[in-house]
Design an enzyme around this catalytic site. Structure first.
Site, PDB file in Angstrom:
ATOM      1  N   HIS A  34     -11.884  32.504   5.030  1.00 17.29           N
ATOM      2  CA  HIS A  34     -12.432  33.004   3.777  1.00 17.29           C
ATOM      3  C   HIS A  34     -11.892  34.397   3.445  1.00 17.29           C
ATOM      4  CE1 HIS A  34     -16.118  30.218   3.061  1.00 17.29           C
ATOM      5  NE2 HIS A  34     -15.109  29.554   3.602  1.00 17.29           N
ATOM      6  N   ASP A  35     -11.635  35.199   4.454  1.00 15.69           N
ATOM      7  CA  ASP A  35     -11.062  36.518   4.196  1.00 15.69           C
ATOM      8  C   ASP A  35      -9.644  36.385   3.646  1.00 15.69           C
ATOM      9  OD1 ASP A  35     -10.940  39.385   4.252  1.00 15.69           O
ATOM     10  OD2 ASP A  35      -9.777  39.271   6.105  1.00 15.69           O
ATOM     11  N   VAL A  63      -9.124  35.039  -0.073  1.00 15.17           N
ATOM     12  CA  VAL A  63      -9.628  35.865  -1.174  1.00 15.17           C
ATOM     13  C   VAL A  63      -8.996  37.250  -1.059  1.00 15.17           C
ATOM     14  CG1 VAL A  63     -11.670  36.775  -2.327  1.00 15.17           C
ATOM     15  CG2 VAL A  63     -11.789  34.566  -1.145  1.00 15.17           C
ATOM     16  N   GLY A  73      -6.228  38.024   0.132  1.00  8.34           N
ATOM     17  CA  GLY A  73      -5.421  38.175   1.324  1.00  8.34           C
ATOM     18  C   GLY A  73      -6.223  38.616   2.525  1.00  8.34           C
ATOM     19  N   ASP A  89      -7.436  41.011   4.379  1.00 10.95           N
ATOM     20  CA  ASP A  89      -7.604  42.467   4.255  1.00 10.95           C
ATOM     21  C   ASP A  89      -8.980  42.962   4.674  1.00 10.95           C
ATOM     22  OD1 ASP A  89      -9.152  41.499   2.193  1.00 10.95           O
ATOM     23  OD2 ASP A  89      -8.328  42.833   0.653  1.00 10.95           O
ATOM     24  N   SER A 114     -11.750  42.403   3.410  1.00 12.92           N
ATOM     25  CA  SER A 114     -12.658  42.690   2.288  1.00 12.92           C
ATOM     26  C   SER A 114     -13.926  41.853   2.324  1.00 12.92           C
ATOM     27  CB  SER A 114     -11.942  42.488   0.952  1.00 12.92           C
ATOM     28  OG  SER A 114     -11.432  41.174   0.830  1.00 12.92           O
ATOM     29  N   SER A 170     -18.118  11.766  19.476  1.00 14.75           N
ATOM     30  CA  SER A 170     -17.031  11.845  20.452  1.00 14.75           C
ATOM     31  C   SER A 170     -17.127  13.098  21.309  1.00 14.75           C
ATOM     32  CB  SER A 170     -15.678  11.818  19.730  1.00 14.75           C
ATOM     33  OG  SER A 170     -15.544  12.934  18.892  1.00 14.75           O
ATOM     34  N   ASP A 175     -10.389  18.774  19.821  1.00 10.89           N
ATOM     35  CA  ASP A 175      -9.279  17.890  20.153  1.00 10.89           C
ATOM     36  C   ASP A 175      -8.919  17.110  18.898  1.00 10.89           C
ATOM     37  OD1 ASP A 175     -11.403  16.157  19.971  1.00 10.89           O
ATOM     38  OD2 ASP A 175     -11.339  15.504  22.048  1.00 10.89           O
TER      39      ASP A 175
END
Length: 340
Positions: A40-41, A44, A46, A48, A50, A260, A265
């Site tokens: 998520h960083d 959004v 890049g 950075d 934020s 499983s 894996d």
């Protein structure tokens, strides 16, 4: 670059790893969120850092709908505080998030890979950017490819990173250090050179019903079910998530990869191929020849080594997204400062 802090803070990766070991020992369920935080960083503005910034007006990235269930902010602050006592104003929050994500995977019996470091932190955070730049769980394959292509990620990157949706519980072992540098214990090296733990771990990963309820009860707006969802699996989901989602049904959590052992894996791919997956975006992988081919190959593979190599490459590639140069970024003493 890998080893960016060798001269300025050579113990940085060892400190992050030691803190992550302690953090996941206290709460193994933070592992999925810390991996998700890196994703998520990066998606959004890049990679950075934020996502850590705060707003008194509720307009920061962490206030956006996709991040409201995010956990792990305190864990990153804990790691940052420890590093500030040892190497003040040296290691960026963005790099801590990237290293913590890698360590969360490894401590959950996933592969170890080298994390490129040297990112700078941004000081702008806008909730609307997160709303616009993160693919929702009901995305089709065309939408998903659009979201990823904007970040220079390919169809293969999509299907590889989807396979790591939400890992996995703590793998406990004795860590060792040589001259202050962490050594990876109890590993074997795959044919591709990727460090991997011994097989046989178990994993976790759950979702609230609201993330996929539309797929069960109103897929096209005609009170119907997604026809690509396996009928038997759909019946199980409807029992856990009744049409009227109040009370227990609204609070219910459903395993993302059932049946499983929840291992880091190839079980995700087997589950998607057999059932269509939990989310519409999972099932959408079967609607594109390139992503479907990878799902089928991994679902039938006898070893996770190829996947481990692909995962490491995809994470490194994602970690390069829109990295700030020195002139535009900063290294701050606290990750979660207020911007207003």
């Amino acid at each position: 670059q890998v080893g960016f802090y060798n001269a300025t803070c050579p113990i940085a990766e060892g400190v992050v790893f030691a803190e992550m070991h302690a953090i996941l020992h206290e709460d193994p369920t933070l592992a999925p969120s810390l991996l998700r935080m890196h994703y998520h960083d990066c998606f959004v503005q890049g990679c950075d850092g934020s996502i850590m910034l705060r707003s008194r007006r509720g307009t920061a990235e962490r206030d956006a709908t996709p991040n409201r269930s995010m956990r792990g902010y305190d864990a990153i602050e804990r790691i940052k505080a420890r590093l500030e006592t040892l190497c003040p104003l040296t290691v960026s929050c963005a790099d801590i998030i990237a290293m913590a994500a890698r360590d969360a995977v490894y401590l959950s019996k996933g592969p170890w890979y080298g994390v490129e470091t040297g990112r700078r932190d941004g000081n702008v955070t806008v909730a609307e950017y997160a709303e616009n730049d993160l693919a929702p769980p009901d995305s089709n394959i065309v939408d998903v490819k659009t979201f990823f292509s904007v970040k220079s990620l390919t169809a293969k990157d999509i299907v590889v990173l989807f396979g790591t949706h939400f890992p996995f519980p703590l793998y406990r072992f004795t860590r060792t250090y040589v001259r202050g540098r962490q050594q990876q214990p109890n590993t074997h090296r795959t044919d591709n050179g990727i460090l991997a733990p011994p097989p046989g771990s178990h994993s976790i990963g759950t979702s609230h019903c609201e993330a996929f309820r539309k797929r069960l009860y109103n897929f096209t707006g005609a009170m119907d079910q997604d026809p690509s969802l396996d009928a038997r699996y759909a019946r199980q989901l409807r029992k856990l998530c009744p049409r009227r989602g109040g009370g227990r049904g609204r609070r219910a959590k459903v395993p993302m990869d059932p049946g499983s052992g929840f291992t880091f894996d190839l079980s995700y791919y087997r589950h998607v191929l057999a059932t269509g997956g939990l989310f519409q975006s999972d099932g959408s992988l079967l609607h594109d020849p390139a992503t479907r081919g990878y799902v089928e190959r991994m679902a039938n593979a006898s070893s996770p080594d190829e996947y481990y190599q692909d995962f490491a490459a995809a994470m490194v590639k994602m970690g390069r997204t829109d990295v700030l140069p020195d002139s535009l970024g900063e290294v701050r003493a606290t990750c979660g400062v207020f911007v207003d």
